[in-house]
Design a protein around this motif. Structure first.
Motif, short mmCIF file in Angstrom:
data_model
loop_
_atom_site.label_atom_id
_atom_site.label_comp_id
_atom_site.label_asym_id
_atom_site.label_seq_id
_atom_site.Cartn_x
_atom_site.Cartn_y
_atom_site.Cartn_z
N THR A 1 32.19 34.58 -18.86
CA THR A 1 31.62 33.73 -19.53
C THR A 1 30.74 34.44 -20.64
O THR A 1 30.77 34.18 -21.81
CB THR A 1 30.88 32.51 -18.91
OG1 THR A 1 31.85 31.89 -18.23
CG2 THR A 1 30.53 31.36 -19.93
N LYS A 2 29.97 35.34 -20.09
CA LYS A 2 28.74 35.89 -20.80
C LYS A 2 29.48 37.03 -21.63
O LYS A 2 29.14 37.00 -22.92
CB LYS A 2 28.05 36.98 -19.79
CG LYS A 2 26.77 37.82 -20.63
CD LYS A 2 26.36 38.47 -19.45
CE LYS A 2 27.05 39.72 -19.21
NZ LYS A 2 26.28 40.72 -18.35
N THR A 3 30.56 37.66 -21.23
CA THR A 3 31.31 38.33 -22.36
C THR A 3 31.79 37.74 -23.56
O THR A 3 32.01 38.33 -24.61
CB THR A 3 32.46 39.29 -21.53
OG1 THR A 3 32.00 39.93 -20.40
CG2 THR A 3 33.19 40.11 -22.49
N LYS A 4 32.46 36.59 -23.14
CA LYS A 4 33.18 35.59 -24.02
C LYS A 4 32.07 35.23 -25.19
O LYS A 4 32.31 35.51 -26.33
CB LYS A 4 33.94 34.55 -23.41
CG LYS A 4 34.61 33.59 -24.57
CD LYS A 4 35.19 32.14 -23.68
CE LYS A 4 35.78 31.51 -24.71
NZ LYS A 4 36.42 30.32 -24.07
N ILE A 5 30.97 34.72 -24.49
CA ILE A 5 29.75 34.34 -25.59
C ILE A 5 29.31 35.39 -26.41
O ILE A 5 29.15 35.40 -27.77
CB ILE A 5 28.58 33.93 -24.78
CG1 ILE A 5 29.19 32.44 -23.83
CG2 ILE A 5 27.52 33.60 -25.69
CD1 ILE A 5 28.22 31.86 -23.10
N LEU A 6 29.21 36.67 -25.85
CA LEU A 6 28.87 37.65 -26.70
C LEU A 6 29.85 38.13 -27.71
O LEU A 6 29.53 38.54 -28.79
CB LEU A 6 28.59 39.21 -25.80
CG LEU A 6 27.14 38.93 -24.97
CD1 LEU A 6 27.19 40.32 -24.12
CD2 LEU A 6 25.99 38.79 -25.87
N GLU A 7 31.17 38.14 -27.28
CA GLU A 7 32.21 38.54 -28.34
C GLU A 7 32.02 37.42 -29.45
O GLU A 7 32.18 37.83 -30.73
CB GLU A 7 33.59 38.45 -27.71
CG GLU A 7 33.82 39.65 -26.66
CD GLU A 7 35.08 39.64 -26.07
OE1 GLU A 7 35.67 38.66 -25.99
OE2 GLU A 7 35.27 40.89 -25.28
N ASP A 8 31.98 36.25 -28.93
CA ASP A 8 31.91 35.20 -30.16
C ASP A 8 30.79 35.29 -30.89
O ASP A 8 31.02 35.09 -32.21
CB ASP A 8 31.98 33.62 -29.41
CG ASP A 8 33.24 33.37 -28.69
OD1 ASP A 8 34.33 33.85 -29.11
OD2 ASP A 8 33.14 32.31 -27.93
N LEU A 9 29.68 35.88 -30.40
CA LEU A 9 28.52 36.01 -31.44
C LEU A 9 28.63 37.21 -32.07
O LEU A 9 28.39 36.98 -33.36
CB LEU A 9 27.27 36.34 -30.57
CG LEU A 9 25.92 35.56 -30.55
CD1 LEU A 9 25.28 35.21 -29.55
CD2 LEU A 9 25.11 36.55 -31.42
#
Length: 50
Positions: free
Chosen positions: A38-46
């Motif tokens: 989830t953290k990786t996905k949020i960072l990629e979206d950011l």
């Protein structure tokens, strides 16, 4: 000892037991992996937004 201290120590023991059981059954590892995904996905979206 006061009653609050006794209750805290009992709660700490119960919490430690539950944590130990979660580690032994592998549930904790699953939760940590899901949090990392989830953290990786949020960072990629950011990054995409910037």
């Amino acid at each position: 000892m006061k009653i609050k201290e006794k209750m805290f120590l009992i709660g700490l023991g119960i919490g430690s037991t539950i944590l130990y059981q979660q580690v032994k059954s592998g549930n904790l590892r699953r939760v940590v992996r899901e949090m990392n995904r989830t953290k990786t996905k949020i960072l990629e979206d950011l990054e995409d937004m910037i």
